[in-house]
Design an enzyme around this catalytic site. Structure first.
Site, short mmCIF file in Angstrom:
data_model
loop_
_atom_site.label_atom_id
_atom_site.label_comp_id
_atom_site.label_asym_id
_atom_site.label_seq_id
_atom_site.Cartn_x
_atom_site.Cartn_y
_atom_site.Cartn_z
N ARG A 253 -4.77 7.11 -1.33
CA ARG A 253 -4.05 5.84 -1.32
C ARG A 253 -2.95 5.84 -0.25
O ARG A 253 -2.22 6.83 -0.09
CB ARG A 253 -3.44 5.61 -2.71
CG ARG A 253 -2.75 4.28 -2.85
CD ARG A 253 -2.56 3.93 -4.29
NE ARG A 253 -1.58 4.81 -4.96
CZ ARG A 253 -1.21 4.65 -6.23
NH1 ARG A 253 -1.73 3.69 -6.95
NH2 ARG A 253 -0.34 5.47 -6.78
N ARG B 270 2.10 5.98 -24.23
CA ARG B 270 1.79 7.15 -23.42
C ARG B 270 1.88 8.44 -24.22
O ARG B 270 1.44 9.49 -23.76
CB ARG B 270 2.78 7.26 -22.24
CG ARG B 270 2.44 6.35 -21.11
CD ARG B 270 3.43 6.57 -19.98
NE ARG B 270 3.39 5.44 -19.07
CZ ARG B 270 2.70 5.42 -17.95
NH1 ARG B 270 2.01 6.47 -17.58
NH2 ARG B 270 2.71 4.36 -17.18
N ARG C 186 2.75 7.65 -0.20
CA ARG C 186 3.97 7.79 -0.99
C ARG C 186 4.17 9.23 -1.41
O ARG C 186 3.20 9.95 -1.63
CB ARG C 186 3.92 6.89 -2.24
CG ARG C 186 3.88 5.41 -1.92
CD ARG C 186 4.03 4.59 -3.18
NE ARG C 186 3.59 5.31 -4.38
CZ ARG C 186 3.40 4.75 -5.55
NH1 ARG C 186 3.61 3.46 -5.70
NH2 ARG C 186 3.03 5.45 -6.59
N LYS D 115 -6.85 0.55 -14.87
CA LYS D 115 -6.43 -0.15 -16.09
C LYS D 115 -5.75 -1.49 -15.80
O LYS D 115 -6.05 -2.48 -16.44
CB LYS D 115 -5.41 0.69 -16.87
CG LYS D 115 -5.93 1.91 -17.54
CD LYS D 115 -4.86 2.49 -18.46
CE LYS D 115 -3.57 2.88 -17.76
NZ LYS D 115 -3.67 3.99 -16.84
N ARG E 243 0.81 14.80 -12.72
CA ARG E 243 0.71 13.61 -13.59
C ARG E 243 -0.55 13.68 -14.46
O ARG E 243 -0.52 13.30 -15.63
CB ARG E 243 0.71 12.32 -12.76
CG ARG E 243 2.04 12.04 -12.10
CD ARG E 243 2.21 10.56 -11.83
NE ARG E 243 1.24 10.01 -10.89
CZ ARG E 243 1.36 10.05 -9.57
NH1 ARG E 243 2.42 10.63 -9.03
NH2 ARG E 243 0.44 9.52 -8.80
#
Ligand SMILES: [Zn+2]
Length: 216
Positions: free
Chosen positions: A123, A86, A155, A10, A166
């Site tokens: 990632r 959200r 991370r 996005k 999430r």
């Protein structure tokens, strides 16, 4: 407005759309940082939460968005919104803030769960300069950042378990927004899988189909 799962791309696409159509790109992350830097009350409050690694509460997020969309700003000239709303509550509050200007189009950038899971779980990020890599596209030398020589690591919130949580939250809280805009006839669905340039072309087409008279 661009809606979609985290990892759907996005942010990048919203920035490109903003450039293409001459609109301000409003991302909540940038708004938070910008207002914290200029020392507004909402900005400083939001920074306090972010510094402690906590989610910024709804009413502070809404306050920030409302300040950004005050008369004389992007609300008059047009904007691409990304990362907000959200929750259904935020979507309804946004309608109130935007008022008579009205929102033109909500685009759902659709990317299947398996693909965002792979993008996010693979990632790796430089601890020092925050440059982003992927296990399939690592730095040249042994997880040492090509740009700054820092350590490139995963991370804590990019573990598969954290990403799952999430995505679950997204299903519960954000998917109802998609239905909310669909019911108002304001939703366009765009396939977010594949090459970034192809996805961008699909997005531009979706906007132009919506506004055939003022093609940019
Ligand atoms: Zn680095």
């Amino acid at each position: 407005m661009l809606l979609g799962k985290q990892g759907a791309g996005k942010g990048t696409q919203a920035a490109r759309l903003g450039d293409h159509f001459g609109l301000a790109h409003l991302s909540t992350g940038d708004m938070f940082r910008g207002q914290a830097a200029s020392g507004t009350a909402f900005g400083l409050e939001a920074k306090r939460y972010m510094d402690e690694g906590e989610l910024v509460p709804d009413e502070i997020t809404l306050g920030l968005v409302e300040e950004c969309l005050a008369p004389g700003g992007p609300l008059d000239d047009g904007f691409v919104l990304d990362g907000f709303p959200r929750t259904l509550h935020q979507a309804m509050e946004l309608d109130r803030v935007i008022g008579d200007h009205g929102l033109d189009l909500a685009i759902n950038l659709e990317v299947p769960r398996e693909i965002v899971l792979d993008r996010l779980a693979g990632r790796r990020v430089c601890e020092n300069c925050h440059r982003v890599y992927h296990v399939n596209m690592p730095p040249t030398v042994n997880w040492t950042c090509d740009t700054c020589g820092g350590h490139v690591v995963q991370r804590d919130d990019d573990t598969e378990e954290a990403i799952d949580r999430r995505l679950e939250l997204y299903e519960q809280e954000t998917v109802p927004i998609i239905e909310y805009y669909r019911a108002q006839g304001m939703l366009a669905e765009v396939d977010g899988v594949g090459d970034g340039d192809d996805v961008f072309d699909r997005l531009v087409k979706a906007v132009n189909e919506r506004f055939p008279d003022d093609t940019a």
